[in-house]
Design a protein around this motif. Structure first.
Motif, short mmCIF file in Angstrom:
data_model
loop_
_atom_site.label_atom_id
_atom_site.label_comp_id
_atom_site.label_asym_id
_atom_site.label_seq_id
_atom_site.Cartn_x
_atom_site.Cartn_y
_atom_site.Cartn_z
N ALA A 92 0.86 -1.42 0.07
CA ALA A 92 0.03 -0.10 0.08
C ALA A 92 0.89 1.13 -0.10
O ALA A 92 0.50 2.24 -0.55
CB ALA A 92 -0.70 0.21 1.18
N ASP A 93 2.05 1.23 0.96
CA ASP A 93 2.96 2.51 0.70
C ASP A 93 3.44 2.66 -0.54
O ASP A 93 3.70 3.64 -0.91
CB ASP A 93 3.70 2.32 1.95
CG ASP A 93 3.33 2.49 3.25
OD1 ASP A 93 2.19 3.00 3.61
OD2 ASP A 93 3.83 1.96 4.21
N LEU A 94 3.86 1.49 -1.09
CA LEU A 94 4.65 1.54 -2.28
C LEU A 94 3.85 2.13 -3.52
O LEU A 94 4.09 2.87 -4.43
CB LEU A 94 5.21 0.32 -2.75
CG LEU A 94 6.56 -0.07 -2.12
CD1 LEU A 94 6.89 -1.48 -2.31
CD2 LEU A 94 7.92 0.85 -2.52
N LEU A 95 2.41 1.94 -3.29
CA LEU A 95 1.36 2.18 -4.67
C LEU A 95 1.07 3.79 -4.01
O LEU A 95 0.84 4.29 -4.99
CB LEU A 95 0.07 1.15 -4.39
CG LEU A 95 0.20 -0.02 -4.87
CD1 LEU A 95 -0.87 -0.90 -4.67
CD2 LEU A 95 0.52 0.05 -6.31
N ASN A 96 0.94 4.13 -2.94
CA ASN A 96 0.59 5.36 -2.74
C ASN A 96 1.78 6.45 -2.79
O ASN A 96 1.52 7.52 -3.41
CB ASN A 96 0.13 5.58 -1.33
CG ASN A 96 -1.31 4.78 -1.16
OD1 ASN A 96 -2.21 4.47 -1.81
ND2 ASN A 96 -1.66 4.27 0.16
N LEU A 97 2.79 6.03 -2.54
CA LEU A 97 4.00 7.03 -2.27
C LEU A 97 5.23 6.16 -2.87
O LEU A 97 6.17 6.06 -2.10
CB LEU A 97 4.31 7.67 -1.06
CG LEU A 97 3.29 8.62 -0.69
CD1 LEU A 97 3.77 9.17 0.65
CD2 LEU A 97 3.33 10.31 -1.38
N TYR A 117 7.93 6.79 -5.05
CA TYR A 117 9.46 7.32 -5.04
C TYR A 117 9.69 7.45 -3.28
O TYR A 117 10.89 7.12 -2.99
CB TYR A 117 9.12 8.60 -5.51
CG TYR A 117 9.22 8.85 -6.91
CD1 TYR A 117 9.06 7.48 -7.74
CD2 TYR A 117 9.23 9.87 -7.66
CE1 TYR A 117 9.07 7.43 -9.17
CE2 TYR A 117 9.11 9.71 -9.19
CZ TYR A 117 9.05 8.71 -10.12
OH TYR A 117 8.87 8.77 -11.16
N ARG A 118 9.14 8.17 -2.56
CA ARG A 118 9.51 8.50 -1.22
C ARG A 118 9.58 7.27 -0.41
O ARG A 118 10.32 7.08 0.30
CB ARG A 118 8.32 9.48 -0.56
CG ARG A 118 8.60 9.82 0.70
CD ARG A 118 10.02 10.49 1.06
NE ARG A 118 9.86 11.78 0.21
CZ ARG A 118 10.69 12.52 -0.03
NH1 ARG A 118 12.09 12.03 0.19
NH2 ARG A 118 10.78 13.91 -0.89
N THR A 119 8.51 6.15 -0.40
CA THR A 119 8.68 5.16 0.24
C THR A 119 9.82 4.07 -0.27
O THR A 119 10.60 3.70 0.81
CB THR A 119 7.44 4.20 -0.05
OG1 THR A 119 6.24 4.96 0.41
CG2 THR A 119 7.48 2.66 0.67
N PHE A 120 10.23 4.30 -1.48
CA PHE A 120 11.68 3.37 -1.96
C PHE A 120 12.89 3.89 -1.64
O PHE A 120 13.67 3.23 -1.08
CB PHE A 120 11.32 3.11 -3.47
CG PHE A 120 12.49 2.30 -4.05
CD1 PHE A 120 12.47 1.18 -3.87
CD2 PHE A 120 13.65 2.66 -4.40
CE1 PHE A 120 13.52 0.16 -4.36
CE2 PHE A 120 14.71 2.10 -5.10
CZ PHE A 120 14.67 0.83 -4.96
N GLU A 121 12.69 5.43 -1.67
CA GLU A 121 13.99 6.08 -1.17
C GLU A 121 14.08 5.99 0.57
O GLU A 121 15.36 5.86 0.92
CB GLU A 121 13.79 7.55 -1.34
CG GLU A 121 14.81 8.29 -1.19
CD GLU A 121 14.83 9.84 -1.49
OE1 GLU A 121 15.94 10.69 -1.41
OE2 GLU A 121 13.80 10.30 -1.97
N ARG A 122 12.97 6.14 1.34
CA ARG A 122 13.16 5.77 2.74
C ARG A 122 13.70 4.37 3.03
O ARG A 122 14.57 3.89 4.06
CB ARG A 122 11.87 5.99 3.35
CG ARG A 122 11.31 7.32 3.52
CD ARG A 122 10.05 7.37 4.03
NE ARG A 122 9.71 8.81 4.27
CZ ARG A 122 8.45 9.37 4.55
NH1 ARG A 122 7.40 8.40 4.55
NH2 ARG A 122 8.00 10.70 4.57
N TYR A 123 13.23 3.55 2.18
CA TYR A 123 13.45 1.98 2.40
C TYR A 123 15.21 1.81 2.17
O TYR A 123 15.81 1.22 3.01
CB TYR A 123 12.67 0.95 1.65
CG TYR A 123 13.01 -0.45 1.69
CD1 TYR A 123 13.09 -0.91 2.96
CD2 TYR A 123 13.44 -1.36 0.83
CE1 TYR A 123 13.35 -2.47 3.18
CE2 TYR A 123 13.88 -2.62 0.93
CZ TYR A 123 13.87 -3.16 2.15
OH TYR A 123 13.98 -4.59 2.56
#
Length: 279
Positions: free
Chosen positions: A19-24, A26-32
């Motif tokens: 859900a986080d990857l679908l919603n955000l 770029y930001r989610t992947f960068e934070r990961y």
């Protein structure tokens, strides 16, 4: 999501939620990645094959144009996390505007042919417990057929071992454990051999249909001539003017498809030359 899953299995850090990857994304992947970096003892390489497909996806509007800027940011984010992009196109050929910011962030590495000695080593000594061997004539013939092209070298070796296993273990017939020139000839003359190598052959052929016109026409003209043809003979046979002909030849040369030797242009990989003859 797929890349996060692969990283998670490698570094043992739970991936973000779908859900986080679908919603955000770029930001989610960068934070990961930042979480991964904090946990790394050494380094991490993220490899993406068929890099030129990104251009196709952007043109098809399946990836936004600003993706390349985001990717550049990831490349520059950490000295512990590196990206390796592999593809058929050189960076110079990916001239679309959205690729320009990316050029300064990467180091191009040309992957060419293996040397004769390396080809022999990979075939005859792939591991400490490899029980089979090759005659020098067989090794020389494989190099002559492939010019050390890694995929084709692996394909020939695989087919030889598979034929040996079928002969000895499935049919229960004894045979020598040394591959000979005759074995190589049998394998490459099997009806399905060129179909098994289609990923290489069609990949090179398809690349020759892109960007500069006339590349496939040149290959068709060169295929019957093992010793190659002069520039004048090529111009006459293809009906191309000198400027267009030279541009097409330079493109094919840059992709390791043809070479010029003593004024003659020829197809480098013998197996590819034979494949073109069948088209």
């Amino acid at each position: 999501m797929a890349i996060c899953d692969e990283i998670s299995q490698t570094v043992k850090l739970p991936p973000p939620s779908d859900a986080d990857l679908l919603n955000l994304p770029y930001r989610t992947f960068e934070r990961y990645l930042k979480q991964v970096e904090a946990q790394l003892d050494g380094g991490l390489i993220i490899a993406l094959d068929e890099f030129e497909k990104i251009e196709d996806l952007i043109e098809a509007k399946k990836i936004p144009v600003d993706f390349m800027g985001f990717l550049r940011g990831l490349v520059q984010m950490s000295s512990k996390i590196a990206f390796a992009f592999a593809g058929l196109h050189t960076l110079e050929e990916m001239t679309t505007d959205y690729f320009q910011p990316f050029f300064a962030s990467v180091i191009p590495i040309h992957v060419g042919f293996q040397e004769r000695a390396a080809t022999r080593q990979i075939l005859a000594n792939p591991g400490d417990d490899f029980p089979l061997d090759y005659t020098l004539e067989a090794l020389d013939e494989i190099y002559a057929l492939t010019h050390g092209q890694p995929y084709l070298v692996q394909l020939l070796g695989f087919q030889l071992v598979r034929r040996y296993n079928n002969f000895v273990f499935e049919q229960g017939r004894p045979r020598d454990s040394v591959f000979t020139l005759e074995d190589v000839e049998v394998v490459i003359n099997e009806p399905g051999f060129f179909k098994q190598g289609r990923y290489y052959f069609t990949g090179v052929w398809g690349q020759a249909a892109r960007s500069v016109e006339g590349q496939q026409a040149i290959l068709r003209v060169l295929a019957p001539h093992t010793e190659g043809l002069s520039l004048d003979a090529l111009a006459q046979s293809t009906n191309m003017n000198n400027a267009d002909l030279q541009e097409a030849l330079n493109t094919l040369k840059r992709h390791d498809v043809v070479e010029e030797t003593q004024g003659s242009w020829r197809i480098i990989v013998e197996l590819f030359r034979r494949w073109v003859l069948q088209q």
